[in-house]
Design a protein around this motif. Structure first.
Motif, short mmCIF file in Angstrom:
data_model
loop_
_atom_site.label_atom_id
_atom_site.label_comp_id
_atom_site.label_asym_id
_atom_site.label_seq_id
_atom_site.Cartn_x
_atom_site.Cartn_y
_atom_site.Cartn_z
N GLY A 186 0.80 -1.18 0.00
CA GLY A 186 0.00 0.00 0.00
C GLY A 186 0.85 1.25 0.00
O GLY A 186 2.05 1.22 0.16
N ILE A 187 0.19 2.37 -0.19
CA ILE A 187 0.85 3.68 -0.21
C ILE A 187 0.26 4.53 0.90
O ILE A 187 -0.96 4.63 1.05
CB ILE A 187 0.64 4.37 -1.58
N ASN A 188 1.14 5.14 1.70
CA ASN A 188 0.69 6.04 2.76
C ASN A 188 0.37 7.39 2.16
O ASN A 188 1.15 7.93 1.37
CB ASN A 188 1.75 6.19 3.84
N MET A 190 -4.62 1.07 -1.13
CA MET A 190 -4.13 -0.01 -1.98
C MET A 190 -4.96 -0.09 -3.24
O MET A 190 -6.03 0.50 -3.32
CB MET A 190 -4.21 -1.35 -1.24
N GLY A 191 -4.48 -0.83 -4.20
CA GLY A 191 -5.25 -1.08 -5.42
C GLY A 191 -4.61 -0.46 -6.65
O GLY A 191 -3.58 0.20 -6.58
N THR A 192 -5.25 -0.69 -7.78
CA THR A 192 -4.69 -0.24 -9.05
C THR A 192 -4.62 1.28 -9.14
O THR A 192 -3.72 1.81 -9.80
CB THR A 192 -5.50 -0.79 -10.23
N SER A 193 -5.54 1.99 -8.51
CA SER A 193 -5.49 3.45 -8.57
C SER A 193 -4.22 3.98 -7.91
O SER A 193 -3.61 4.93 -8.40
CB SER A 193 -6.71 4.07 -7.87
N MET A 194 -3.81 3.37 -6.83
CA MET A 194 -2.58 3.79 -6.16
C MET A 194 -1.35 3.28 -6.91
O MET A 194 -0.32 3.93 -6.96
CB MET A 194 -2.56 3.30 -4.71
N ALA A 195 -1.45 2.12 -7.53
CA ALA A 195 -0.32 1.55 -8.27
C ALA A 195 -0.01 2.39 -9.51
O ALA A 195 1.15 2.51 -9.91
CB ALA A 195 -0.62 0.12 -8.66
N THR A 196 -1.03 2.97 -10.13
CA THR A 196 -0.84 3.72 -11.36
C THR A 196 0.16 4.85 -11.19
O THR A 196 1.07 5.01 -12.00
CB THR A 196 -2.20 4.28 -11.87
#
Length: 186
Positions: free
Chosen positions: A1-3, A15-21
């Motif tokens: 995940g991203i803080n 977390m998820g694809t939106s944050m991964a993009t």
């Protein structure tokens, strides 16, 4: 995940694809800048994608899998691939065979070879969506060569070969160099 900052003036993990993009885009930008600094040009998308996939830190079962894909992007390792020119690009015609020699440094613990191509889109009604079918020939499966075309399947974890056994079972080797041949099937 991203803080990231939350609505209650705190930090939350998303977390998820939106944050991964945003993470993947940022990593691709940094790797592109390294390539431009080294070569004076911007890398083609296929080279950028292959470099990011082949330099990723594996997660889950060994090799690409349905849950972790190729793993977590490793910008440092991708940058080293670019700086040391550990990649080859080119074109190949129908029925043609090309060969690349890979020099393996003494004491290397792992050799990862990825054959990647950007396939032309299919046209009309066809029975085979993949236009070009490239294969690595003469390369025996070692620790985790993946033959399946669909990496989004459930994998069965197996004990990997030791590094010594994997190197013994690898492609043709002469004086610390591996010969890897790519063939475009008809």
């Amino acid at each position: 995940g991203i803080n990231s900052t939350g609505r209650a003036n705190d930090y939350v993990t998303y977390m998820g694809t939106s944050m991964a993009t945003s993470t993947v885009s940022g990593a691709a930008t940094i790797i592109s800048e390294i390539f431009k600094n080294e070569t004076g040009s911007i890398p083609d998308g296929d080279l950028l994608k292959a470099t990011m996939m082949n330099s990723a830190d594996d997660g889950g079962v060994v090799g690409p899998d349905y849950k972790f894909g190729f793993g977590k992007i490793n910008v440092h390792r991708a940058g080293n691939i670019i700086r040391s020119q550990q990649y080859a690009t080119g074109t190949i015609d129908q029925g043609e065979s090309k060969q690349h020699t890979i020099t393996v440094p003494t004491g290397a613990h792992q050799v990862k070879v990825m054959l990647y191509w950007h396939d032309a889109p299919a046209t009309g009604i066809i029975t085979k969506a993949l236009i070009n079918d490239l294969d690595l020939e003469g390369v025996e499966e070692t620790t985790h060569a993946v033959r399946s075309r669909n990496i989004f399947r459930a994998d069965v974890a197996r004990d990997p070969l030791s590094n010594a056994d994997a190197v013994k079972n690898s492609a043709q080797k002469t004086d610390g160099q591996f010969i890897v041949q790519a063939i475009l099937d008809e």
